[in-house]
Enzyme design. Structure first.
Site, PDB file in Angstrom:
ATOM      1  N   CYS A   1     -22.601  23.998  38.605  1.00 21.46           N
ATOM      2  CA  CYS A   1     -22.439  22.916  39.125  1.00 21.46           C
ATOM      3  C   CYS A   1     -21.842  21.612  38.259  1.00 21.46           C
ATOM      4  CB  CYS A   1     -24.100  22.195  39.472  1.00 21.46           C
ATOM      5  SG  CYS A   1     -24.386  20.512  40.471  1.00 21.46           S
TER       6      CYS A   1
ATOM      7  N   TYR B   1     -35.063  23.659  44.647  1.00 27.13           N
ATOM      8  CA  TYR B   1     -35.901  23.547  43.790  1.00 27.13           C
ATOM      9  C   TYR B   1     -36.437  22.134  43.019  1.00 27.13           C
ATOM     10  CZ  TYR B   1     -36.659  23.579  38.659  1.00 27.13           C
ATOM     11  OH  TYR B   1     -36.815  24.199  36.999  1.00 27.13           O
TER      12      TYR B   1
ATOM     13  N   ASN C   1     -27.327   8.368  38.814  1.00 29.08           N
ATOM     14  CA  ASN C   1     -27.417   9.563  38.880  1.00 29.08           C
ATOM     15  C   ASN C   1     -26.623  10.660  40.109  1.00 29.08           C
ATOM     16  OD1 ASN C   1     -30.228  11.876  40.822  1.00 29.08           O
ATOM     17  ND2 ASN C   1     -29.162  12.669  38.864  1.00 29.08           N
ATOM     18  N   GLY C   2     -26.613  11.716  38.853  1.00 29.96           N
ATOM     19  CA  GLY C   2     -25.147  13.045  39.074  1.00 29.96           C
ATOM     20  C   GLY C   2     -24.064  13.054  38.021  1.00 29.96           C
TER      21      GLY C   2
ATOM     22  N   CYS D   1     -24.218  20.429  49.928  1.00 26.05           N
ATOM     23  CA  CYS D   1     -23.132  21.046  49.596  1.00 26.05           C
ATOM     24  C   CYS D   1     -24.053  22.852  48.708  1.00 26.05           C
ATOM     25  CB  CYS D   1     -23.012  20.309  47.605  1.00 26.05           C
ATOM     26  SG  CYS D   1     -22.631  21.063  46.321  1.00 26.05           S
TER      27      CYS D   1
ATOM     28  N   CYS E   1     -27.052  18.184  48.324  1.00 23.61           N
ATOM     29  CA  CYS E   1     -27.704  18.631  47.033  1.00 23.61           C
ATOM     30  C   CYS E   1     -28.086  20.024  48.344  1.00 23.61           C
ATOM     31  CB  CYS E   1     -27.862  18.598  45.700  1.00 23.61           C
ATOM     32  SG  CYS E   1     -28.309  19.902  44.756  1.00 23.61           S
TER      33      CYS E   1
ATOM     34  N   CYS F   1     -22.839  26.062  44.474  1.00 26.31           N
ATOM     35  CA  CYS F   1     -23.243  26.706  43.149  1.00 26.31           C
ATOM     36  C   CYS F   1     -23.490  28.399  44.107  1.00 26.31           C
ATOM     37  CB  CYS F   1     -24.813  26.591  42.398  1.00 26.31           C
ATOM     38  SG  CYS F   1     -26.059  25.883  43.651  1.00 26.31           S
TER      39      CYS F   1
ATOM     40  N   GLY G   1     -36.446  14.119  34.375  1.00 29.81           N
ATOM     41  CA  GLY G   1     -35.268  14.046  33.183  1.00 29.81           C
ATOM     42  C   GLY G   1     -36.354  13.752  32.113  1.00 29.81           C
TER      43      GLY G   1
HETATM   44 FE1  SF4 Z   1     -26.981  20.679  44.301  1.00 24.52          FE
HETATM   45 FE2  SF4 Z   1     -25.193  23.574  43.838  1.00 24.52          FE
HETATM   46 FE3  SF4 Z   1     -24.357  21.556  44.860  1.00 24.52          FE
HETATM   47 FE4  SF4 Z   1     -25.289  21.016  42.303  1.00 24.52          FE
HETATM   48  S1  SF4 Z   1     -23.480  22.566  43.045  1.00 24.52           S
HETATM   49  S2  SF4 Z   1     -24.949  19.845  43.972  1.00 24.52           S
HETATM   50  S3  SF4 Z   1     -26.955  22.440  42.735  1.00 24.52           S
HETATM   51  S4  SF4 Z   1     -25.620  22.420  45.641  1.00 24.52           S
END
Ligand code: SF4
Length: 504
Positions: A403, A263, A118-119, A454, A257, A457, A44
């Protein structure tokens, strides 16, 4: 001649919205928080803040800008005490107000409390409506303030109970630091979307301080020891009596995530118990297995494409070359020449080395494509210095969905892969071929055999209730990261791939 202002200079990536850092029991707590935030600056860059405590009072400083410019020695001198939390924030296009900078501070029936988050909460809008209806007055438009109000309204007798109460009513992603006059709390949501780690700093005299950070790279800077992750659904309370672990929420299916490994996080960090650099190199290797090509050199799009390009080169035995050089000192405003310069914007950030690229068949490795406009300019730039062929390889699957868990993303319509096939995207980029790593390979690269990550995306399937996501879309946080400059080149939404000719 005109001056152009760039919010997010030619960077067609998803962006993490925040980094947090906490210190307990060090005489220079604010200085350590400053250094910790400095190491987390990539999470950030638009605002930052530190709240410290000397055991009696909380002291705060928040400002717009990067950590280094905000926290001058004279500012840090105003933040006394042995406890501190810091926060660095990537704010969004319509949402750059200082009032949204964190940590947020309140004085309520639980005493003075500061929070850094954060989130993103997925039911924050609903809670905000309800709380306003009951008389709560909000000072910011950030979802974090919902947690603050819920803590203040809790009937629990102590703060840990109130924090648990509040967090059991919200949904979504949070890695949270809470500071009081004499305690530090570190909390992670039950699905564990965002990382949060515990560390220990032992001074030469054997004096021990506790640290909490978004990423372990912040500990490395301080020569601190990485102890463990804050577990999903865990609240760690650090006080003079020591460390107490409280499991405040029922267990849920983990949703770490995966994009932190692709990245967001620094490659020198350990995230979710695994080296980010290892994951990225493995992604490059798997990419080479899934999308091999006859070529002369592998060139990364720096900096984030480097580890995957190393992996691709190692696996394919094609030589690795740093054919693109990144300018690390790119600012936010530029004087634009009145005569149009081809690829002006992207050239501010990246420049190809003609001697390495001319006459070569190039494998161009990057970590992701969001809108595609920047990738297209890079391909064009590489061709302009004489590449014979350009084969684009991407170390994640096509990004098809936004996301909602603490990452700054464009809308679904703006994501090039949401409505275009890889073949269409390849045409848009003007590349000779395009290959994305597959989702199973991505899971393999992070050793995810139990579905702990997760991947929403890439799949468009979300693990939380989506009722309020449309609200989030319209909220100031749902930014489009297009540049606000005057040349119009980077404004991706208007630039659709379907009409683009394949370049030779
Ligand atoms: Fe990470 Fe993508 Fe899930 Fe968001 S949607 S938490 S960027 S994996």
């Amino acid at each position: 001649m005109s001056v152009i202002t760039i919010t997010n200079p030619f960077d067609d990536h998803f962006h993490d919205e925040c980094g947090v850092f906490g210190v307990f029991g060090h005489p220079e707590a604010a200085n350590l928080a400053y250094l910790g935030l400095y190491a987390l600056q990539h999470r950030g860059q638009e605002s930052a803040g530190i709240v410290s405590s000397d055991g009696k009072e909380l002291y705060v400083h928040r400002a717009m800008g990067e950590v280094e410019e905000i926290f001058q020695p004279s500012v840090l001198a105003q933040l006394p005490g042995s406890l501190a939390i810091g926060h660095t924030r990537y704010s969004t296009a319509g949402d750059k107000a200082l009032l949204n900078a964190q940590p947020i501070m309140i004085d309520c029936n639980k005493g003075k409390v500061a929070l850094g988050h954060n989130g993103n909460l997925t039911n924050a809008a609903e809670w905000r409506r309800r709380l306003e209806h009951r008389g709560s007055i909000f000072q910011t438009n950030s979802d974090t303030e919902v947690i603050v109000h819920l803590i203040a309204r809790s009937q629990a007798r102590n703060l840990s109970g109130a924090i648990g109460d509040a967090l059991n009513q919200v949904e979504g992603a949070y890695s949270l630091l809470v500071l009081t006059q004499d305690e530090l709390y570190a909390v992670r949501d039950p699905r564990g979307f965002r990382p949060l780690v515990l560390g220990k700093l032992t001074t030469p005299g054997g004096f021990v301080s506790w640290l909490v950070a978004s990423e372990t790279c912040a500990f490395d800077l301080l020569n601190a020891q990485y102890i463990r992750e804050i577990e999903p659904g865990e609240m760690v309370r650090i006080s003079k009596s020591g460390i107490e672990s409280i499991h405040f929420a029922p267990e849920k299916q983990l949703q770490q995530c995966i994009f932190e490994h692709v990245y967001f996080s620094r490659p020198d960090s350990i995230i979710f118990g695994r080296s980010v650099n290892e994951s990225r190199e493995m992604l490059g290797r798997l990419l080479a297995q899934e999308h091999p090509v006859d070529a002369d050199i592998v060139v990364p799009v720096p900096d984030s494409g480097v580890p995957a390009a190393v992996g691709y080169a190692l696996e394919s035995k094609i030589p690795f070359r740093m054919g693109l050089i990144r300018n690390h000192y790119i600012g936010r405003t530029f004087i634009e020449p009145s005569q149009a310069i081809r690829n002006f914007g992207v050239k501010l950030k990246l420049n190809p080395i003609r001697g390495l690229i001319e006459g070569q068949r190039v494998v161009l490795v990057d970590d992701s494509i969001v809108r595609g406009t920047t990738s297209r300019k890079i391909v064009r730039m590489v061709r302009e210095v004489g590449a014979k062929e350009v084969h684009v390889r991407i170390s994640c699957p096509p990004t098809i969905s936004p996301c909602y868990y603490g990452v700054d993303t464009p809308t679904r319509e703006e994501l090039i892969a949401s409505s275009n096939s890889p073949e269409e995207i390849c045409k848009f980029l003007g590349a000779d071929s395009l290959g994305y790593v597959s989702l199973p390979a991505l899971r393999r690269a992070v050793s995810d055999t139990e579905g702990k990550f997760c991947t929403s995306c890439y799949t468009g399937v979300y693990p939380t209730d989506l009722v309020q996501l449309e609200v989030r879309k319209c909220a100031p946080n749902a930014k489009s990261d297009e540049a606000t400059h005057g040349n119009g080149n980077e404004s991706a939404p208007a630039e659709r791939p379907v009409v683009v000719e394949h370049e030779s």
